[in-house]
Design a protein around this motif. Sequence first.
Motif, PDB file in Angstrom:
ATOM      1  N   LEU A   2       1.021  -1.067   0.092  1.00 13.84           N
ATOM      2  CA  LEU A   2      -0.041   0.142  -0.034  1.00 13.84           C
ATOM      3  C   LEU A   2       0.962   1.262  -0.075  1.00 13.84           C
ATOM      4  N   ARG A   3       2.108   1.107   0.127  1.00  9.62           N
ATOM      5  CA  ARG A   3       3.162   2.446   0.025  1.00  9.62           C
ATOM      6  C   ARG A   3       3.537   2.880  -1.278  1.00  9.62           C
ATOM      7  N   THR A   4       3.347   1.936  -2.225  1.00 12.76           N
ATOM      8  CA  THR A   4       3.775   2.217  -3.386  1.00 12.76           C
ATOM      9  C   THR A   4       2.838   3.167  -4.265  1.00 12.76           C
ATOM     10  N   PRO A   5       3.218   3.627  -5.431  1.00 16.52           N
ATOM     11  CA  PRO A   5       2.053   4.549  -6.213  1.00 16.52           C
ATOM     12  C   PRO A   5       0.887   3.976  -6.616  1.00 16.52           C
ATOM     13  N   ALA A   6       0.995   2.455  -6.888  1.00 17.91           N
ATOM     14  CA  ALA A   6      -0.098   1.864  -7.147  1.00 17.91           C
ATOM     15  C   ALA A   6      -0.986   1.404  -5.828  1.00 17.91           C
ATOM     16  N   GLY A   7      -0.216   1.584  -4.914  1.00 16.40           N
ATOM     17  CA  GLY A   7      -1.041   1.275  -3.714  1.00 16.40           C
ATOM     18  C   GLY A   7      -2.073   2.373  -3.132  1.00 16.40           C
ATOM     19  N   ARG A   8      -1.736   3.514  -3.700  1.00 18.93           N
ATOM     20  CA  ARG A   8      -2.648   4.618  -3.638  1.00 18.93           C
ATOM     21  C   ARG A   8      -4.099   4.083  -4.312  1.00 18.93           C
ATOM     22  N   ARG A   9      -3.977   3.585  -5.424  1.00 20.66           N
ATOM     23  CA  ARG A   9      -5.044   3.291  -6.241  1.00 20.66           C
ATOM     24  C   ARG A   9      -5.774   2.070  -5.268  1.00 20.66           C
ATOM     25  N   ARG A  10      -5.170   1.165  -4.857  1.00 14.18           N
ATOM     26  CA  ARG A  10      -5.811   0.319  -3.918  1.00 14.18           C
ATOM     27  C   ARG A  10      -6.486   0.796  -2.630  1.00 14.18           C
ATOM     28  N   LEU A  11      -5.715   1.769  -2.231  1.00 16.64           N
ATOM     29  CA  LEU A  11      -6.523   2.417  -0.937  1.00 16.64           C
ATOM     30  C   LEU A  11      -7.635   3.174  -1.494  1.00 16.64           C
ATOM     31  N   ASP A  12      -7.596   3.778  -2.650  1.00 11.72           N
ATOM     32  CA  ASP A  12      -8.761   4.278  -3.022  1.00 11.72           C
ATOM     33  C   ASP A  12      -9.964   3.514  -3.422  1.00 11.72           C
ATOM     34  N   LEU A  14     -10.444   0.526  -1.825  1.00  7.19           N
ATOM     35  CA  LEU A  14     -10.882   0.105  -0.553  1.00  7.19           C
ATOM     36  C   LEU A  14     -11.924   1.223   0.043  1.00  7.19           C
ATOM     37  N   GLU A  15     -11.387   2.503   0.027  1.00 10.68           N
ATOM     38  CA  GLU A  15     -12.113   3.689   0.458  1.00 10.68           C
ATOM     39  C   GLU A  15     -13.514   3.877  -0.379  1.00 10.68           C
ATOM     40  N   TRP A  16     -13.296   3.441  -1.544  1.00  7.92           N
ATOM     41  CA  TRP A  16     -14.771   3.561  -2.244  1.00  7.92           C
ATOM     42  C   TRP A  16     -15.780   2.542  -2.073  1.00  7.92           C
ATOM     43  N   ILE A  71     -22.188 -13.192 -10.128  1.00  4.48           N
ATOM     44  CA  ILE A  71     -23.385 -12.880 -10.333  1.00  4.48           C
ATOM     45  C   ILE A  71     -23.424 -12.947 -12.028  1.00  4.48           C
ATOM     46  N   GLY A  72     -23.959 -14.289 -12.427  1.00  2.00           N
ATOM     47  CA  GLY A  72     -23.982 -14.404 -13.858  1.00  2.00           C
ATOM     48  C   GLY A  72     -22.631 -14.349 -14.526  1.00  2.00           C
ATOM     49  N   PRO A  73     -22.295 -13.820 -15.597  1.00  2.00           N
ATOM     50  CA  PRO A  73     -20.888 -13.583 -15.997  1.00  2.00           C
ATOM     51  C   PRO A  73     -19.804 -12.618 -15.242  1.00  2.00           C
ATOM     52  N   CYS A  74     -20.582 -12.013 -14.147  1.00  2.00           N
ATOM     53  CA  CYS A  74     -19.443 -10.739 -13.749  1.00  2.00           C
ATOM     54  C   CYS A  74     -19.380 -11.237 -12.071  1.00  2.00           C
ATOM     55  N   VAL A  75     -18.130 -10.777 -12.025  1.00  2.00           N
ATOM     56  CA  VAL A  75     -17.586 -11.079 -10.593  1.00  2.00           C
ATOM     57  C   VAL A  75     -17.902  -9.676  -9.761  1.00  2.00           C
ATOM     58  N   HIS A  76     -18.251  -9.707  -8.678  1.00  2.00           N
ATOM     59  CA  HIS A  76     -18.601  -8.297  -7.961  1.00  2.00           C
ATOM     60  C   HIS A  76     -17.598  -8.656  -6.853  1.00  2.00           C
ATOM     61  N   TYR A  77     -17.039  -7.420  -6.257  1.00  2.00           N
ATOM     62  CA  TYR A  77     -16.158  -7.354  -5.193  1.00  2.00           C
ATOM     63  C   TYR A  77     -16.570  -6.261  -4.092  1.00  2.00           C
ATOM     64  N   ARG A  78     -16.332  -6.687  -2.908  1.00  2.00           N
ATOM     65  CA  ARG A  78     -16.664  -5.981  -1.861  1.00  2.00           C
ATOM     66  C   ARG A  78     -15.919  -6.242  -0.599  1.00  2.00           C
ATOM     67  N   ARG A  79     -15.695  -5.314   0.278  1.00  2.00           N
ATOM     68  CA  ARG A  79     -14.739  -5.153   1.493  1.00  2.00           C
ATOM     69  C   ARG A  79     -15.129  -6.416   2.196  1.00  2.00           C
ATOM     70  N   ASP A  80     -13.873  -6.846   2.793  1.00  2.00           N
ATOM     71  CA  ASP A  80     -13.990  -7.786   3.964  1.00  2.00           C
ATOM     72  C   ASP A  80     -13.994  -7.248   5.367  1.00  2.00           C
ATOM     73  N   GLU A  81     -14.995  -6.671   6.042  1.00  2.00           N
ATOM     74  CA  GLU A  81     -14.745  -5.720   6.862  1.00  2.00           C
ATOM     75  C   GLU A  81     -14.056  -6.291   8.151  1.00  2.00           C
ATOM     76  N   MET A  82     -14.253  -7.633   8.342  1.00  2.00           N
ATOM     77  CA  MET A  82     -13.737  -8.546   9.643  1.00  2.00           C
ATOM     78  C   MET A  82     -11.970  -8.345   9.126  1.00  2.00           C
ATOM     79  N   ARG A  83     -11.726  -8.904   7.812  1.00  2.00           N
ATOM     80  CA  ARG A  83     -10.031  -8.895   7.699  1.00  2.00           C
ATOM     81  C   ARG A  83      -9.576  -7.511   7.723  1.00  2.00           C
ATOM     82  N   ILE A  84     -10.140  -6.459   7.212  1.00  2.00           N
ATOM     83  CA  ILE A  84      -9.588  -5.284   7.213  1.00  2.00           C
ATOM     84  C   ILE A  84      -9.626  -4.693   8.705  1.00  2.00           C
ATOM     85  N   ALA A  85     -10.329  -5.090   9.546  1.00  2.00           N
ATOM     86  CA  ALA A  85     -10.243  -4.560  10.917  1.00  2.00           C
ATOM     87  C   ALA A  85      -8.970  -5.350  11.582  1.00  2.00           C
TER      88      ALA A  85
END
Length: 95
Positions: A2-12, A14-16, A71-85
């Motif tokens: 998460l400390r690389t320039p790409a890490g900023r995107r990953r943090l974004d 997670l935030e979104w 869901i159908g042909p698409c993969v959906h992504y959501r946060r794992d709040e327990m793991r993040i905590a």
Amino acid sequence: MLRTPAGRRRLDILEWLKDPVAHFPDQGHADPVEDGVTADAVAGKLGLSLEAAETHLALLVNIGLLRTKRIGPCVHYRRDEMRIAEVARMFEKGW
């Protein structure tokens, strides 16, 4: 990771995903809170190709911060709040 320039995107990402309704357009076929959002939606928000967004999402899935749901042909992504905590607690303890 998460400390690389790409890490900023990953943090974004997670935030979104804390409030996907506020940050992503309606997908119509899935509940963004319960089911998550598609890689296409994340790519559009990041302004990146689908492949680049999928790379970021896969890394977050692999370290356990995101969960997936097909869901159908698409993969959906959501946060794992327990793991993040759990990860946040590790950092608080000086890891």
